[in-house]
Design an enzyme around this catalytic site. Structure first.
Site, PDB file in Angstrom:
ATOM      1  N   ASP A 131     143.253  94.093  81.544  1.00 31.24           N
ATOM      2  CA  ASP A 131     142.378  93.311  80.668  1.00 31.24           C
ATOM      3  C   ASP A 131     141.191  94.124  80.167  1.00 31.24           C
ATOM      4  O   ASP A 131     140.047  93.682  80.246  1.00 31.24           O
ATOM      5  CB  ASP A 131     141.890  92.064  81.418  1.00 31.24           C
ATOM      6  CG  ASP A 131     141.238  91.037  80.492  1.00 31.24           C
ATOM      7  OD1 ASP A 131     141.541  91.070  79.281  1.00 31.24           O
ATOM      8  OD2 ASP A 131     140.440  90.234  80.974  1.00 31.24           O
ATOM      9  N   LEU A 155     137.672  84.464  85.209  1.00 27.30           N
ATOM     10  CA  LEU A 155     137.976  83.870  86.507  1.00 27.30           C
ATOM     11  C   LEU A 155     136.845  82.999  87.033  1.00 27.30           C
ATOM     12  O   LEU A 155     136.860  82.592  88.183  1.00 27.30           O
ATOM     13  CB  LEU A 155     138.304  84.968  87.526  1.00 27.30           C
ATOM     14  CG  LEU A 155     139.611  85.718  87.288  1.00 27.30           C
ATOM     15  CD1 LEU A 155     139.818  86.781  88.345  1.00 27.30           C
ATOM     16  CD2 LEU A 155     140.784  84.757  87.261  1.00 27.30           C
ATOM     17  N   GLY A 156     135.849  82.714  86.232  1.00 28.71           N
ATOM     18  CA  GLY A 156     134.810  81.784  86.657  1.00 28.71           C
ATOM     19  C   GLY A 156     133.425  82.388  86.618  1.00 28.71           C
ATOM     20  O   GLY A 156     133.181  83.419  85.991  1.00 28.71           O
TER      21      GLY A 156
END
Length: 806
Positions: free
Chosen positions: A345, A226-227
């Site tokens: 995940d 997500l960054g």
């Protein structure tokens, strides 16, 4: 307040305030013990009871601490705790396995989706029940994991943060972006040429930035799905270190929606094994999650460090350590599932070790189970194949746990390609060939049909603990000295002959069965009356059908038993207990092929249990697979003291059958002296030695000492003594120079053979052996009720005694 014994396998603690004072297991449902919230339960610590001397250096690898009040002041390990380095495998108890002797090549009975004839994504109730646990030490008291030193937060900042080009992909379609073209470096910002989605791999925050007027940025520390992830100080709370996790691209609507979802429901996530979320803030149009800084090493970093130390070659974790990590974190998954959340995940990157504790990090993919709209985040090679069609579930989380376990234990080549949705076959995979139970565990976690996987993380944890016990046992020498009670099976009966169906471990009743109370009131002594009562049961529940089948076997009607199990499998194709009883019925009929198939199917469903391994060993011993039986017996002997005696007897039978007398003796020596089967093992040991003595006085000495070392019936002792001494006397008479003395020869004229040698407690001389043999004959005669036999024994005593001249 009243206390009760802990029901966790292998734990000796008691329930206090709703939780065990040793392992932290919650009181079993319906026990009457007070309850507590999962979060509170997970935070409590077990009392320390070690009394080792202070100042002793810690024995854990890589730890520089010393023992204080019985525990290390750095890693917290108890004094004298076992380390990961243990003895080599004992050839007597199995050594390494091979596909040729593995039970994986045995045909299994159909169960679950194979029996139902079609796949399903439905869920099933957990047979093992749902139980909460507090955080335990790594290794669950069975093994130890080297502690990971804490990481200095300031030193974790990346000096020149950038995303490698081979890691740059579009967040929307997965297309490679920002890659080099014609020798020119790729752009860190731009638009995906395939779908037009904007991308940016440039950190948005710089050192010194003050986010939301509270968090002073120190710099970037990592880049995730997500960054960028940043380290900052919380200026409002004692300058504590916090982590800010930003978005891959603030213009990405899916990523923004994921961040908003985290803000809405992650505030309720509070568990000591899960990174804590403090806040959610915005800065210059971008959103950031503020979370706890966990200063340790991820399992991925640990694997990379091992690889560097191994000269660049992949160096997987030892199986026991890999299992220990996952066993420790599984309560966090169960906690999330109880809240209606799925992690989605899981992979080695997302589990951090600090000291001897672990934390589940990166909650970016967490979502509600019933959320059909939010973006789904996962990693290729770990994500379950059905997620794209039906979304994430408890079963898909279990799938990621199984895939992670394989990656930790071996170099899983092709896990993102050739074996994207499958496992490599055991015949070509040394890890699976050597660790059959591990393979069964992983195969069930990663079953193609979600309904074929473990029904809950608690059920998985129970079986994983069993596999860990077996893994540790196979790497140590000797017999298991401890026993861990199963929540599914009773202990086996001790018998030197091949176990019958009635002597195999019995199924424990399921306390959640709707007819559990009614079944408890039935007669235990009269199977005919019990069967009559079962015909009028209030409800045909699973336990009612299982009890009916078992009772039919007691009445000698295996056909009726198999009819009841067939009925249960029609109602629930995943009910492995029906296959267990079906296997018992097949044993009753000596249908060994069906028995092997049934027990092998049960082994696949509960790979951490020893009962199906013992049952399968008996079926293989009688069904023409002695090598497989030997391996399974050896596993049972080494793993659990309650199984040591019956499995050692089986091991001895298999080895005797192929003419391996010394191997049979070694197997019988594995029966612990505390076992009820120990006296019988000494008798069988003497029998084997006697048959294989071949005139060797040393072997006969061992045989007689086996008899002399235990309490036994005087008549039996006399019979064994007579047989052994007769052989010894024959050897002495033949070995002595000149002709053997005849009865009536003066005792002074007898000769000795190696005068220092003994047979049992008797000198290996002809006079001594004759005297001992005469005494044994007369002792047996005194205990013989039949006159004719008594006269014969007295005559034998007279014939063998030493004659003297008067």
């Amino acid at each position: 307040m009243s206390t009760q014994a802990c029901t966790q396998p292998g734990c000796s603690g008691t329930i206090q305030d709703g939780y065990c004072d040793v392992c932290g297991m919650a009181a079993a449902p319906g026990s009457g013990a007070p309850s507590a919230t999962p979060a509170a339960a997970a935070g409590a610590a077990a009392p320390r009871t070690s009394t080792a001397a202070n100042g002793t250096p810690c024995a854990q690898p890589g730890c520089s601490g010393t023992i204080l009040d019985g525990y290390c002041d750095v890693c917290g390990s108890p004094a004298g705790a076992p380390t990961a380095a243990v003895a080599e495998a004992d050839p007597v108890t199995g050594g390494t396995a091979s596909v040729a002797t593995s039970a994986s090549r045995i045909q299994s009975a159909a169960i679950g989706s194979a029996r139902a004839g079609g796949g399903t994504s439905g869920t099933r109730p957990s047979r093992a029940g749902s139980q909460r646990m507090r955080a335990a030490r790594l290794g669950a008291g069975l093994t130890s994991v080297p502690p990971a030193p804490a990481v200095d937060a300031a030193k974790s900042v990346i000096k020149d943060p950038s995303v490698p080009e081979d890691k740059r992909t579009c967040s929307k379609c997965g297309n490679p972006v920002g890659r080099a073209v014609a020798g020119k470096p790729g752009r860190s910002e731009g638009f995906c040429p395939k779908c037009g989605q904007e991308f940016s791999f440039t950190p948005k925050l710089q050192p010194g930035d003050l986010v939301a007027g509270q968090y002073e940025v120190a710099g970037a520390i990592a880049h995730g799905g997500l960054g960028w992830i940043y380290l900052a100080r919380d200026k409002n709370v004692s300058d504590r270190w916090v982590v800010l996790k930003g978005l891959l691209n603030s213009g990405d609507p899916d990523a923004l929606a994921a961040a908003i979802a985290e803000q809405q429901f992650l505030a309720q996530v509070e568990h000591p094994l899960i990174v804590e979320i403090y806040n959610f803030v915005t800065h210059e149009g971008a959103g950031y999650i503020v979370m706890e800084f966990v200063g340790g090493k991820s399992l991925k970093q640990i694997l990379k460090a091992r690889m560097r130390a191994n000269g660049g070659a992949y160096d997987p974790l030892p199986v026991d350590q890999a299992l220990a990590y996952l066993i420790e974190v599984l309560p966090a998954f169960q906690y999330l599932h109880d809240l209606g959340l799925v992690y989605c995940d899981f992979k080695p990157d997302n589990l951090i070790q600090v000291g001897d504790a672990v934390k589940l990090i990166d909650l970016g993919g967490v979502r509600r189970i019933d959320d059909d709209d939010s973006a789904i985040f996962g990693t290729v090679g770990y994500q379950a194949p059905e997620v794209a069609a039906v979304g994430p579930t408890v079963a898909s989380d279990i799938y990621t746990i199984g895939r992670t376990l394989v990656v930790l234990c071996m170099e899983f080549r092709g896990y993102q390609g050739t074996y994207l949705e499958t496992l490599p076959p055991p015949e070509t995979t040394p890890l699976f060939a050597e660790h059959d139970s591990l393979y069964r565990l992983v195969a069930k976690c990663c079953a193609p049909d979600p309904a074929d996987r473990f029904a809950s993380v608690d059920e998985l944890r129970t079986q994983m603990l069993g596999v860990l016990r077996e893994t540790v046992a196979r790497r140590t020498t000797g017999t298991a000295l401890t026993s861990a009670a199963s929540v599914l099976f009773d202990a086996p009966t001790v018998s030197s002959s091949a176990l019958t169906w009635a002597q195999l471990p019995g199924l424990r009743p399921d306390p959640t069965d709707p007819q559990h109370s009614w079944l408890s009131s039935l007669s235990d002594t009269d199977p005919a009356q019990r069967m009559k009562d079962l015909q009028s049961a209030p409800e045909e529940s699973a336990d009612v059908l299982l009890t009916r089948a078992r009772t039919a076997l007691e009445l000698g009607d295996p056909q009726a038993a198999r009819a009841a199990t067939a009925r249960l499998l029609t109602l629930d194709p995943w009910e492995w207990r029906a296959l267990w009883v079906d296997g018992l019925a097949a044993m009753h009929q000596q249908d060994w092929e069906t028995a092997k198939a049934s027990f092998n199917a049960v082994y696949q469903q509960v790979p951490g249990e020893l009962a199906p391994k013992l049952a399968l060993a008996v079926a293989c011993e009688n069904g023409g697979l002695p090598d497989v039986a030997e391996g399974l017996y050896a596993t049972c002997v080494a793993t659990d003291a309650a199984y040591a005696a019956p499995a050692a007897f089986g091991l001895a039978r298999v080895r005797t059958g192929r003419g391996d007398g010394s191997g049979a003796v070694a197997a019988l020596d594995l029966v612990p002296s505390t076992s009820r089967g120990y006296p019988e093992s000494r008798q069988l040991r003497a029998e084997v030695l006697l048959r294989s003595s071949k005139g060797d006085l040393a072997v006969l000495d061992q045989a007689l000492r086996s008899i002399e070392s235990v309490r036994m019936d005087p008549s039996d002792r006399a019979r064994y003594t007579i047989r052994i001494l007769e052989h010894a006397l024959a050897v002495v008479s033949k070995t002595a120079p000149g002709s053997a003395p005849r009865p009536g020869t003066p005792s002074g004229s007898t000769r000795t053979v190696r005068g220092a040698l003994k047979v049992g407690s008797y000198e290996a001389t002809e006079p001594a052996l004759r005297t001992a043999l005469e005494a044994a004959y007369r002792a047996l005669a005194r205990d013989t009720p039949e006159l004719k036999e008594r006269v014969r024994l007295v005559n034998e005593a007279n014939a063998v005694r030493n004659w003297t001249l008067v």
